[in-house]
Design an enzyme around this catalytic site. Sequence first.
Site, PDB file in Angstrom:
ATOM      1  CD  GLU A   1      -2.711  -0.939   2.641  1.00 53.49           C
ATOM      2  OE1 GLU A   1      -3.945  -0.953   2.539  1.00 53.49           O
ATOM      3  OE2 GLU A   1      -2.125  -0.816   3.729  1.00 53.49           O
ATOM      4  CB  CYS A   2       0.665   4.360   0.014  1.00 52.19           C
ATOM      5  SG  CYS A   2       0.926   6.119  -0.323  1.00 52.19           S
TER       6      CYS A   2
END
Length: 441
Positions: free
Chosen positions: A324-325
């Site tokens: 994630e990210c």
Amino acid sequence: MTTATIRGEAHAALITAPGSGQGKSMVTAALARLHRNSGRKVRVFKHGPDYLDPMVLEVASGQPVYQLHPWMTGEDECRWRLAEAAAEADLILVEGSMGLFDGDPSSADLAILAGLPALPVIDAWGMAQTFGAVAQGLANFHPELAIHEVIANRVGSPGHGKLLAGSMPTGLSLLGAIPRHAAMQIPDRHLGLVQAGELAGLDAQLDAAAEVLKAAGLDQLPGRVALEAEAPEPPSRLLEGVRVAVARDDAFAFLYRANLDLLERMGAKWCFFSPLTDSELPRCDALWLPGGYPELHAARLAANAPMLAAIRAHHGVGRPILAECGGLMACMETLVDSEENAHAMLGLMPGTARMAGKLTALGLQHMTTEVGELRGHTYHHSLLETPLEPAAHARRLAGSPAEPVYVEGALMASYFHGYFPSAPALVAAIFRGEPLRFTQN
């Protein structure tokens, strides 16, 4: 299966402001520490998607901090978490996000949903009698929202505080006037406080800030609120026996407690590891590389060759990875930091993550598959350059396509941050490495 009803009563308020930058985060933290130091059990919550403020609020209160958001976490979960807290705590504080009425749903919407009074923190710098007009405007804007008191922040002198108190309209009072003080200042980064672990002497500063509030008359408790909700049914044990290694250190730290709780409630065994300092992975079936600040530690990540090799080997044998990210950025071939230095990363995906020097995406989004809709948000200051075609896109609330979702073998990577309890079956499928069928693109 019948569910239990949870009831509780506690002093409670939603700490809010007319807008960002008014000081509500530090006021909330200082209030939590003030009442904790007085021997009370304090529970603090945060409205909306936020990883940074809750880190400081946990240190301040000594208790876990969870997110509340009528859309992202759901209305029922908001009620349940608050009622559960009221059954055990003396004081509940909810820190709002942005301005009181900003966003949809806003902090005001949460207060109305839960039946909490709002307690605005208003920056009084450069204001005199207009302070009362701002307070009155907030109090009168929505007929269902209760506002009885306000807090003045960054007051210049005792005389200034008296002037502000005298400006209060009928029905409103000034709870306290907080002077400008070094203890009330915490550095921020990207619209929020810096990570609690980066702040040397945070405990001592919180104690000092609590004393500043006490001297300002803010040791009074807000009114008591009765809260009631149905406890949620336990999730299915879809991850029974699955071992999940979760990256957590200065580079990867954006973790919702509710996400970790859900993994455990579904039967998973999880443990933390550090991509910065560890030389090998813990024994695991799946990896989770959450968001954080890999760009600030890219040289150390690139230099930890044994860890990079271990993650590549995990991916090479087809074991699941959720990135994630910041985790997505680490999966690229190259990360270019804000100083234009290029660092070799994991290379699980072709291309480059490049710091943009400005906010490039922000907002609530959702990702929909045949086994559930995962709700969450996006927030980043970098751009991705990759020849990969996305498997799908997350969607904004208005329905337009937003963050790309990439799938490379058993790796799923995106700038999108998911709130796991919104889609337990989907989360279980990700960590089991099952193929996903997206229903939107």
